[in-house]
Motif scaffolding. Structure first.
Motif, PDB file in Angstrom:
ATOM      1  N   GLN A 128      47.469 -21.079 131.523  1.00 45.63           N
ATOM      2  CA  GLN A 128      46.319 -20.972 130.636  1.00 45.63           C
ATOM      3  C   GLN A 128      46.153 -19.417 130.066  1.00 45.63           C
ATOM      4  N   GLU A 129      45.658 -19.238 128.884  1.00 41.12           N
ATOM      5  CA  GLU A 129      45.635 -17.872 128.376  1.00 41.12           C
ATOM      6  C   GLU A 129      44.065 -17.840 127.677  1.00 41.12           C
ATOM      7  N   GLY A 130      43.724 -16.696 127.130  1.00 47.40           N
ATOM      8  CA  GLY A 130      42.651 -16.632 126.176  1.00 47.40           C
ATOM      9  C   GLY A 130      41.434 -15.805 126.837  1.00 47.40           C
ATOM     10  N   CYS A 161      47.086 -13.213 125.502  1.00 43.35           N
ATOM     11  CA  CYS A 161      47.751 -14.193 124.954  1.00 43.35           C
ATOM     12  C   CYS A 161      49.222 -13.723 124.553  1.00 43.35           C
ATOM     13  N   ASN A 206      44.276 -23.296 127.055  1.00 41.91           N
ATOM     14  CA  ASN A 206      43.316 -22.208 126.599  1.00 41.91           C
ATOM     15  C   ASN A 206      42.063 -22.328 127.610  1.00 41.91           C
ATOM     16  N   SER A 226      46.280 -23.782 119.222  1.00 40.36           N
ATOM     17  CA  SER A 226      45.196 -23.344 120.368  1.00 40.36           C
ATOM     18  C   SER A 226      43.942 -23.443 119.826  1.00 40.36           C
ATOM     19  N   ARG A 227      43.243 -22.512 120.508  1.00 39.90           N
ATOM     20  CA  ARG A 227      41.712 -22.415 120.286  1.00 39.90           C
ATOM     21  C   ARG A 227      41.295 -21.992 118.917  1.00 39.90           C
TER      22      ARG A 227
END
Length: 331
Positions: free
Chosen positions: A119-121, A133, A174, A211-212
């Motif tokens: 996961q990232e963000g 990211c 995310n 994504s987000r």
């Protein structure tokens, strides 16, 4: 139909695939109960399937990725959880030089059915080493598929498709999406890897995101509609392979393009999309392409500074107004 969270959709996908195929197992740091992973996606799975199929690992991303590659090429179908995308920098050799290359270098004789979940963000003050990211790094590597779902429906359908794929898939979630909810079918379904989704029809401009930032793009589209601008929003869902056909089809209708992602603009996937649109759809454009991304700086720990750095719906609105009203590259 039932309404579940993004987190629960991921867990359900893993549960269904583990119940279906004994070769599927998951490994990562602190994924066993009672902790259930850093964002609780695997909570309950070790209690049901046991710690031979839901395995805690040492704190070594290189070792986790290497063990998973070995398991994949010898007939298992591992799912790896890397706690933060930032930490995948520690396992790049195994992912980039081994997992991505083995099928090609063996002439197709050796498959690598491996899913790497991470996961990232931004959004919860994770700081410069826990919120980057970096998806464009992996999209650059032939042999890797890169999936980035924006909704619970797509999260489940894409994860099931990734687990059944015979190629390595980097599956990037995310952190700010885990709690959002959506209605999904109770029966089994899949979302194809490499196929974008037009989630809002429009006529004046195409907004491409994933994504987000898809949710920011939808918020922007609603704001733009109040200003008399009709925006079409495309959720890429997958950035490698990239569904350029859907983008080009949309541009042939709107003739304007804004690309929005949370990653910084420099070197981001938005630059690749823009280049390919120029190469294959230049004649359809009535205005320059604008890329929207976070500012060129490490992600601050301070919530106020983080909010200032990270791209949002208002940035998308501003970019759309520029291309619609010809405030860049034209009169």
């Amino acid at each position: 139909m039932k309404k579940i969270s993004y987190r629960d959709a991921l867990r359900l996908a893993i549960h269904e695939e583990m119940a279906r195929d004994s070769r599927v197992f998951i490994m990562g740091e602190d994924i066993e109960d009672p902790f259930g992973g850093s964002y609780k996606v695997t909570k309950g799975l070790s209690t049901e399937f046991g710690n031979k199929r839901v395995r805690n690992t040492p704190i070594s991303e290189l070792a986790i990725a290497g063990a998973a590659v070995g398991a994949a090429i010898t007939g298992m179908r591992p799912i790896v959880e890397i706690m933060y995308l930032d930490f995948m920098t520690l396992s790049m050799d195994q992912i980039v030089n081994q997992a991505a290359k083995i099928r090609y270098m063996s002439g197709g004789k050796v498959k690598v059915p491996l899913v790497i979940r991470t996961q990232e963000g931004s959004g919860n003050s994770s700081g410069a080493q826990h919120g980057q990211c970096l998806e464009a790094w992996f999209a650059h590597i032939p042999g890797l598929k890169v999936v980035m779902p924006a909704t619970p429906y797509d999260a489940k359908g894409l994860l099931k498709a990734a687990i059944r794929d015979d190629n390595p898939v980097v599956f990037i979630e995310n952190k700010m999406l885990y709690s959002i909810k959506d209605v999904i079918p109770e029966e089994e379904y899949f979302v194809p890897i490499g196929k974008a989704n037009v989630i809002r029809e429009g006529t004046d401009v195409t907004i491409v995101s994933y994504s987000r930032m898809v949710h920011e793009a939808l918020n922007a589209a609603s704001d733009l509609m109040e200003k008399g601008i009709s925006a079409e929003v495309i959720d890429l869902r997958t950035i490698a392979p990239l569904d350029l056909d859907t983008i080009l089809k949309s541009i042939s209708k709107t003739h304007r393009l804004v690309i929005a992602h949370e990653a910084v603009v420099n070197g981001g996937i938005g630059g690749e999309i823009a280049a390919r649109v120029i190469e294959e759809g230049f004649d359809e454009l009535d205005a320059p392409i604008i890329r929207v991304g976070s500012k060129e700086a490490p992600l601050p720990f301070s919530p106020i500074l983080e909010k200032h750095i990270v791209s949002n719906a208002q940035d998308i609105v501003s970019a759309v107004e520029k291309v619609v009203y010809q405030l860049v590259g034209g009169e």
